[in-house]
Design a protein around this motif. Structure first.
Motif, short mmCIF file in Angstrom:
data_model
loop_
_atom_site.label_atom_id
_atom_site.label_comp_id
_atom_site.label_asym_id
_atom_site.label_seq_id
_atom_site.Cartn_x
_atom_site.Cartn_y
_atom_site.Cartn_z
N SER A 158 -34.34 69.50 31.47
CA SER A 158 -33.58 69.25 32.86
C SER A 158 -35.07 68.83 33.85
O SER A 158 -36.06 68.93 33.33
CB SER A 158 -32.95 70.36 33.84
N SER A 159 -35.09 69.02 35.01
CA SER A 159 -36.23 68.86 35.96
C SER A 159 -36.10 70.13 37.08
O SER A 159 -34.95 70.47 37.43
CB SER A 159 -36.73 67.54 36.60
N ASN A 160 -37.28 70.33 37.58
CA ASN A 160 -37.28 71.32 38.90
C ASN A 160 -37.17 70.51 39.90
O ASN A 160 -37.16 69.51 40.13
CB ASN A 160 -38.43 72.43 38.71
N ALA A 161 -37.57 71.43 41.14
CA ALA A 161 -37.21 71.09 42.34
C ALA A 161 -38.47 70.03 42.77
O ALA A 161 -38.45 68.87 43.57
CB ALA A 161 -37.58 72.11 43.55
N ARG A 162 -39.50 70.17 42.06
CA ARG A 162 -40.88 69.24 42.05
C ARG A 162 -40.62 67.84 41.44
O ARG A 162 -41.42 67.14 41.28
CB ARG A 162 -42.14 70.03 41.77
N GLY A 163 -39.73 67.96 40.33
CA GLY A 163 -39.39 66.67 39.64
C GLY A 163 -40.10 66.86 38.23
O GLY A 163 -40.00 65.84 37.51
N ASP A 164 -40.62 67.99 37.95
CA ASP A 164 -41.46 68.35 36.54
C ASP A 164 -40.31 68.62 35.51
O ASP A 164 -39.07 69.29 35.84
CB ASP A 164 -42.29 69.59 36.86
N ARG A 165 -40.56 68.17 34.29
CA ARG A 165 -39.98 68.29 33.25
C ARG A 165 -39.77 69.78 32.95
O ARG A 165 -40.72 70.61 32.80
CB ARG A 165 -40.34 67.62 32.11
N VAL A 166 -38.47 70.16 32.68
CA VAL A 166 -38.47 71.80 32.32
C VAL A 166 -37.52 72.03 31.01
O VAL A 166 -36.09 71.14 30.84
CB VAL A 166 -37.66 72.69 33.26
N ALA A 167 -37.98 72.44 29.99
CA ALA A 167 -37.33 72.36 28.69
C ALA A 167 -37.14 73.86 28.34
O ALA A 167 -37.93 74.86 28.67
CB ALA A 167 -38.20 71.94 27.69
N LEU A 168 -35.64 74.07 28.11
CA LEU A 168 -35.47 75.86 27.69
C LEU A 168 -35.33 75.59 26.13
O LEU A 168 -33.91 74.94 25.76
CB LEU A 168 -34.39 76.30 28.48
N ILE A 169 -35.82 76.26 25.40
CA ILE A 169 -35.62 75.88 23.79
C ILE A 169 -35.26 77.14 23.28
O ILE A 169 -36.18 78.24 23.70
CB ILE A 169 -36.79 75.24 23.12
N THR A 170 -34.19 77.38 22.56
CA THR A 170 -33.90 78.75 22.26
C THR A 170 -33.69 78.82 20.70
O THR A 170 -33.22 77.98 20.12
CB THR A 170 -32.39 79.22 22.55
N TRP A 171 -34.29 79.87 20.15
CA TRP A 171 -34.35 80.19 18.67
C TRP A 171 -33.72 81.51 18.45
O TRP A 171 -34.07 82.42 19.02
CB TRP A 171 -35.41 80.10 18.03
N ARG A 172 -32.59 81.51 17.88
CA ARG A 172 -31.65 82.93 17.57
C ARG A 172 -31.99 83.39 16.32
O ARG A 172 -31.75 84.54 15.89
CB ARG A 172 -30.43 82.65 17.76
N SER A 173 -32.90 82.58 15.50
CA SER A 173 -33.19 83.04 13.95
C SER A 173 -34.65 82.57 13.93
O SER A 173 -35.39 81.97 14.70
CB SER A 173 -32.17 82.51 13.13
N GLY A 174 -35.10 82.99 12.62
CA GLY A 174 -36.55 82.93 12.34
C GLY A 174 -37.31 83.88 12.75
O GLY A 174 -36.85 84.89 13.21
N PRO A 175 -38.63 83.41 12.37
CA PRO A 175 -39.71 84.54 12.81
C PRO A 175 -40.00 84.93 14.03
O PRO A 175 -40.30 86.25 14.41
CB PRO A 175 -40.83 84.02 12.05
N ARG A 176 -39.43 84.10 15.17
CA ARG A 176 -39.91 84.45 16.63
C ARG A 176 -38.57 84.15 17.30
O ARG A 176 -38.53 83.00 18.21
CB ARG A 176 -40.96 83.55 17.07
#
Length: 176
Positions: free
Chosen positions: A125-143
């Motif tokens: 998505s993008s924030n109010a300033r127009g910057d790209r915002v990425a929310l990436i979720t890992w539910r498994s793995g080492p981190r």
């Protein structure tokens, strides 16, 4: 008369006990003080070597984030192997998984390559300033975690609920 002499001796002894450490401390203080002043007043470098700058690559954002540093909506980065395929054709998919460090300031693809498991969810998505915002979720793995990127760089990491690992089934014992 002997009582008066004892009280004078006690007063003199008390004065000596109190003043002796103060007088002894003053004599040696100037020598150490001058040495310290000389050391701190010296111009020049403290560290030897050509480059004494303490800077790590993840904290330095001098390199611009390019399109190849951004993750796609399906969780892939340019040059990454397809999900489920080992990075090396001769490598075994079983065994030990190597994990690279992850730090604030890393790009989206730096983090995706450091965590050798495909992400479970990618929200772009993008924030109010127009910057790209990425929310990436890992539910498994080492981190496991929710990683937030702003303008392609990691800005926060949050913990996610991870299901507990399955316990191995117990075998039944025979009674004799």
């Amino acid at each position: 008369m002997s009582v008066l002499r004892k009280s004078i001796h006690v007063r003199q002894l008390a004065a000596l006990v109190i003043l002796a450490p103060m007088m002894a401390g003053c004599g040696g203080l100037s020598d150490f003080s001058l040495k310290d002043q000389e050391w701190f007043a010296r111009p020049g470098r403290i560290f030897k070597g050509g480059n004494s700058a303490i800077e790590t690559p993840p904290l330095s954002s001098s390199k611009e984030v390019s399109q190849s540093d951004l993750i796609s909506s399906d969780g892939q980065c340019p040059g990454m192997p397809a999900a489920g395929a080992p990075a090396d054709a001769n490598a075994s998919s079983e065994g030990q998984v190597s994990v690279a460090p992850v730090a604030l300031g890393h790009t989206e693809c730096d983090v995706a390559r450091a965590i050798p498991v495909a992400p479970d969810n990618v929200n772009l998505s993008s924030n109010a300033r127009g910057d790209r915002v990425a929310l990436i979720t890992w539910r498994s793995g080492p981190r496991p975690g929710a990683y937030t990127f702003t303008s392609g760089r990691l800005t926060s990491i949050e913990r996610v609920d991870v299901p507990p690992p399955e316990k191995p089934a117990r075998g039944t014992k025979k009674r004799s």
